[in-house]
Design a protein around this motif. Structure first.
Motif, PDB file in Angstrom:
ATOM      1  N   GLY A  12       0.851  -1.266  -0.041  1.00  0.00           N
ATOM      2  CA  GLY A  12      -0.086  -0.041   0.068  1.00  0.00           C
ATOM      3  C   GLY A  12       0.792   1.183  -0.094  1.00  0.00           C
ATOM      4  O   GLY A  12       2.115   1.468   0.342  1.00  0.00           O
ATOM      5  N   ALA A  13       0.238   2.176  -0.658  1.00  0.00           N
ATOM      6  CA  ALA A  13       0.877   3.603  -0.739  1.00  0.00           C
ATOM      7  C   ALA A  13       0.400   4.707   0.320  1.00  0.00           C
ATOM      8  O   ALA A  13      -0.707   4.600   0.574  1.00  0.00           O
ATOM      9  CB  ALA A  13       1.045   4.141  -2.321  1.00  0.00           C
ATOM     10  N   SER A  14       1.302   5.443   0.734  1.00  0.00           N
ATOM     11  CA  SER A  14       0.810   6.642   1.491  1.00  0.00           C
ATOM     12  C   SER A  14       0.299   7.519   0.823  1.00  0.00           C
ATOM     13  O   SER A  14       0.433   7.797  -0.489  1.00  0.00           O
ATOM     14  CB  SER A  14       2.127   7.175   2.330  1.00  0.00           C
ATOM     15  N   GLU A  15      -0.413   8.552   1.116  1.00  0.00           N
ATOM     16  CA  GLU A  15      -1.034   9.707   0.417  1.00  0.00           C
ATOM     17  C   GLU A  15       0.094  10.342  -0.025  1.00  0.00           C
ATOM     18  O   GLU A  15      -0.133  10.854  -1.478  1.00  0.00           O
ATOM     19  CB  GLU A  15      -1.966  10.695   1.144  1.00  0.00           C
ATOM     20  N   LYS A  16       1.297  10.705   0.434  1.00  0.00           N
ATOM     21  CA  LYS A  16       2.474  11.540  -0.059  1.00  0.00           C
ATOM     22  C   LYS A  16       2.836  10.861  -0.918  1.00  0.00           C
ATOM     23  O   LYS A  16       3.309  11.290  -2.177  1.00  0.00           O
ATOM     24  CB  LYS A  16       3.026  11.733   1.076  1.00  0.00           C
ATOM     25  N   LEU A  17       3.148   9.492  -1.169  1.00  0.00           N
ATOM     26  CA  LEU A  17       3.564   8.758  -2.289  1.00  0.00           C
ATOM     27  C   LEU A  17       2.792   8.684  -3.552  1.00  0.00           C
ATOM     28  O   LEU A  17       3.416   8.899  -4.715  1.00  0.00           O
ATOM     29  CB  LEU A  17       3.975   7.266  -2.018  1.00  0.00           C
ATOM     30  N   SER A  18       1.442   8.701  -3.439  1.00  0.00           N
ATOM     31  CA  SER A  18       0.408   8.808  -4.427  1.00  0.00           C
ATOM     32  C   SER A  18       0.819  10.234  -5.144  1.00  0.00           C
ATOM     33  O   SER A  18       0.681  10.352  -6.390  1.00  0.00           O
ATOM     34  CB  SER A  18      -0.923   8.721  -3.832  1.00  0.00           C
ATOM     35  N   TYR A  19       0.947  11.531  -4.208  1.00  0.00           N
ATOM     36  CA  TYR A  19       1.082  12.579  -4.846  1.00  0.00           C
ATOM     37  C   TYR A  19       2.543  12.819  -5.524  1.00  0.00           C
ATOM     38  O   TYR A  19       2.331  13.413  -6.605  1.00  0.00           O
ATOM     39  CB  TYR A  19       0.709  13.648  -3.691  1.00  0.00           C
ATOM     40  N   LEU A  20       3.277  12.133  -4.920  1.00  0.00           N
ATOM     41  CA  LEU A  20       4.630  12.053  -5.435  1.00  0.00           C
ATOM     42  C   LEU A  20       4.781  11.554  -6.858  1.00  0.00           C
ATOM     43  O   LEU A  20       5.326  11.789  -7.848  1.00  0.00           O
ATOM     44  CB  LEU A  20       5.831  11.412  -4.626  1.00  0.00           C
ATOM     45  N   LEU A  21       3.969  10.253  -7.088  1.00  0.00           N
ATOM     46  CA  LEU A  21       3.825   9.848  -8.555  1.00  0.00           C
ATOM     47  C   LEU A  21       3.235  10.929  -9.602  1.00  0.00           C
ATOM     48  O   LEU A  21       3.656  10.812 -10.564  1.00  0.00           O
ATOM     49  CB  LEU A  21       2.986   8.583  -8.517  1.00  0.00           C
ATOM     50  N   VAL A  22       2.144  11.687  -9.118  1.00  0.00           N
ATOM     51  CA  VAL A  22       1.421  12.515  -9.946  1.00  0.00           C
ATOM     52  C   VAL A  22       2.620  13.472 -10.452  1.00  0.00           C
ATOM     53  O   VAL A  22       2.678  14.089 -11.498  1.00  0.00           O
ATOM     54  CB  VAL A  22       0.411  13.083  -9.283  1.00  0.00           C
TER      55      VAL A  22
END
Length: 203
Positions: free
Chosen positions: A176-186
């Motif tokens: 699972g990914a943290s919210e911050k990692l998801s934003y980093l991918l974007v």
């Protein structure tokens, strides 16, 4: 829209400053260079490992290594030995065909293509092989898992995704990914897209 390799995007994410631009330029040039299997050394060992797991026939590693470029034999031998060492530590393994798909941004696509589909301790796990000498960082491992989850997760419920750092003998299973990692991918995808767009206009 150009294709960017899975590992090159991970390199881009982990870099800062001018090395990011260098990687973007490399991705652009790579996409415009015809594929040459003679120089794709990692593909040879990947395919040998895939055949091993699919058929359960142990490769003749000595013959495989001997058939390679002498300058590459030491590296290939190290990779084979480390994979065999990991393989001996695992319980009974079953093969399934791993899923594949594209992950797309505005200027590029990434082929999300885990090479191995292995049932490990009863759990279907799609595994991307990482064969580089440099150890896979925690950030790269997490981003790899997130990419696989986004590209493949919807149609493959019940399958875990992982990246195997063969040189480090470390299997990173995505949890699972943290919210911050998801934003980093974007953000990193947008950053690379902007660079590729600029390179396209000046090339």
């Amino acid at each position: 829209m150009i294709r960017v390799s899975f590992t090159k995007f991970l390199d881009f994410v982990a870099q800062n400053g001018e090395p990011k631009a260098t990687t973007a330029l490399s991705a652009w040039r790579q996409s415009n260079t015809p594929y040459d299997p003679a120089t794709d050394y990692h593909r040879r060992v990947r395919q040998t490992i895939i055949n091993y797991e699919k058929t359960q026939n142990v490769p003749d590693w000595d013959a495989f290594i001997e058939a390679q470029n002498p300058k590459k034999q030491k590296n290939f031998k190290d990779t084979a030995e480390r994979y065999v060492k990991w393989r001996k530590k695992t319980n009974e393994i079953q093969w399934f065909d791993p899923p594949k798909a594209d992950w797309s941004s505005s200027e590029f696509q990434i082929s999300v293509n885990p090479e191995l589909g292995l049932v490990l301790d009863g759990q279907k796990t799609a595994i991307k092989l990482f064969l580089n000498r440099n150890k896979l960082s925690k950030l790269k491992a997490q981003m790899a898992g997130l990419l696989m989850q986004q590209a493949l997760g919807t149609n493959n419920e019940g399958t875990k995704f992982a990246i195997f750092d063969v040189k480090a003998d470390s299997l990173h299973v995505y949890s699972g990914a943290s919210e911050k990692l998801s934003y980093l991918l974007v953000g990193e995808a947008a950053h690379l897209s902007a660079m590729l767009s600029a390179i396209r206009q000046t090339d």
